[in-house]
Design a protein around this motif. Sequence first.
Motif, short mmCIF file in Angstrom:
data_model
loop_
_atom_site.label_atom_id
_atom_site.label_comp_id
_atom_site.label_asym_id
_atom_site.label_seq_id
_atom_site.Cartn_x
_atom_site.Cartn_y
_atom_site.Cartn_z
N MET A 36 32.98 15.44 35.92
CA MET A 36 32.96 14.30 35.01
C MET A 36 33.31 14.76 33.60
SD MET A 36 29.74 11.79 34.09
CE MET A 36 29.67 11.21 35.78
N PRO A 37 34.27 14.12 32.96
CA PRO A 37 34.63 14.54 31.60
C PRO A 37 33.53 14.19 30.61
CG PRO A 37 35.79 12.55 32.23
CD PRO A 37 35.10 13.02 33.47
N TYR A 38 33.42 14.96 29.56
CA TYR A 38 32.43 14.71 28.53
C TYR A 38 33.01 15.14 27.20
CZ TYR A 38 31.72 19.68 29.45
OH TYR A 38 31.91 21.02 29.65
N GLU A 39 32.46 14.57 26.14
CA GLU A 39 32.90 14.93 24.81
C GLU A 39 32.21 16.21 24.36
OE1 GLU A 39 32.44 11.78 22.05
OE2 GLU A 39 33.64 10.35 23.21
N SER A 40 32.95 17.03 23.66
CA SER A 40 32.38 18.29 23.17
C SER A 40 31.41 17.99 22.02
CB SER A 40 33.49 19.22 22.69
OG SER A 40 34.36 19.54 23.75
N PRO A 41 30.33 18.75 21.92
CA PRO A 41 29.40 18.55 20.81
C PRO A 41 30.05 18.94 19.48
CG PRO A 41 28.84 20.54 22.04
CD PRO A 41 29.90 19.83 22.82
N THR A 42 29.53 18.40 18.40
CA THR A 42 30.09 18.63 17.07
C THR A 42 28.99 19.08 16.11
OG1 THR A 42 29.70 16.39 16.22
CG2 THR A 42 31.71 16.75 17.52
N HIS A 43 29.41 19.32 14.87
CA HIS A 43 28.46 19.66 13.80
C HIS A 43 28.19 18.46 12.89
CE1 HIS A 43 28.59 23.91 14.78
NE2 HIS A 43 29.90 23.92 14.71
N THR A 44 28.44 17.25 13.37
CA THR A 44 28.32 16.08 12.52
C THR A 44 26.91 15.91 11.95
OG1 THR A 44 30.06 14.92 13.75
CG2 THR A 44 28.57 13.57 12.43
N VAL A 45 25.91 16.01 12.78
CA VAL A 45 24.53 15.83 12.31
C VAL A 45 24.13 16.96 11.38
CG1 VAL A 45 22.11 15.62 13.01
CG2 VAL A 45 23.90 14.53 14.38
N GLU A 46 24.53 18.16 11.72
CA GLU A 46 24.21 19.31 10.87
C GLU A 46 24.86 19.16 9.49
OE1 GLU A 46 24.39 24.19 11.03
OE2 GLU A 46 24.68 23.00 12.85
N ARG A 47 26.10 18.72 9.47
CA ARG A 47 26.77 18.50 8.17
C ARG A 47 26.06 17.40 7.37
NH1 ARG A 47 31.72 21.10 8.05
NH2 ARG A 47 32.62 21.65 10.09
N SER A 48 25.60 16.37 8.07
CA SER A 48 24.88 15.30 7.40
C SER A 48 23.58 15.82 6.78
CB SER A 48 24.57 14.18 8.39
OG SER A 48 23.73 13.22 7.81
N LEU A 49 22.86 16.64 7.50
CA LEU A 49 21.62 17.22 6.98
C LEU A 49 21.90 18.10 5.77
CD1 LEU A 49 19.77 18.12 10.29
CD2 LEU A 49 18.97 16.53 8.55
N ARG A 50 22.97 18.86 5.84
CA ARG A 50 23.32 19.70 4.69
C ARG A 50 23.63 18.85 3.47
NH1 ARG A 50 26.17 25.17 5.90
NH2 ARG A 50 25.15 25.86 7.82
N ALA A 51 24.34 17.74 3.69
CA ALA A 51 24.77 16.90 2.56
C ALA A 51 23.62 16.09 1.98
CB ALA A 51 25.88 15.96 3.02
N THR A 52 22.72 15.60 2.84
CA THR A 52 21.68 14.69 2.37
C THR A 52 20.38 15.37 1.99
OG1 THR A 52 20.95 14.29 4.65
CG2 THR A 52 22.61 12.78 3.72
N THR A 53 20.12 16.55 2.56
CA THR A 53 18.85 17.23 2.28
C THR A 53 19.02 18.58 1.62
OG1 THR A 53 18.68 18.42 4.41
CG2 THR A 53 17.93 16.12 4.36
N GLY A 54 20.26 19.07 1.59
CA GLY A 54 20.48 20.40 1.02
C GLY A 54 20.14 21.53 1.97
#
Length: 233
Positions: free
Chosen positions: A1-19
């Motif tokens: 079954m195909p699946y999408e690869s995980p990303t760093h989107t949430v991690e980047r968001s945490l870096r941007a919003t919380t430092g």
Amino acid sequence: MPYESPTHTVERSLRATTGAKIVAGVDEVGRGAWAGPVSVCAAVTGLRRAPEGLTDSKLLAPKRRTALAGELEGWVTAYAFGHSSPEEIDELGMTAALRLAAVRALEGLPVRPDAVILDGKHDYLGAPWKVRTVIKGDQSCVCVAAASVLAKVRRDAMMAELGVGHEDFCFADNAGYPSPAHQAALAERGPTPYHRLSWAYLDGLPQWQHLKKVRVPVRGNVTEIEGQLGFDF
């Protein structure tokens, strides 16, 4: 079954919003097992491109999962494991035991994370950890997917070792989870020293019901509990 690869989107968001500069992904395995520990991995991956095929451990074939774990061990920035024993699960209940395992994993990292991405919708960690819960984080977040694979492979290996001398229970195959062979061995031989004795599966085994433990909640914080109930696999 195909699946999408995980990303760093949430991690980047945490870096941007919380430092947050150091973000750890946390995932558990063994919550629904009848035997063995509940195990947690905390993994720090930074923002590097993930190894090919990284995803939730449950979506990977066993051989591929084991091979990927070997690759991840040399790829991640840092990782650590934490475990809560069957005795701790019986005494504390699953939520507290899970938190204890997660704290052990996080405190085992060489650096303290500024934020934690926790797989699922329930924050079982709480203060003082800065937590972002992500449903299916083991599929969508690189650091959580890495933690998922590492935790699963480590616990499976532990269960295979615990199964030596208890071959009828087939721990190397079922990792302590319910299965026909596991249930048959329980009915004939009763629980091993690695079974959770407060769990409902004993209700269906009249000959072994006398072994069932009634959990008495332990008061105190995780630090106090950890001092009372040290366990090392």
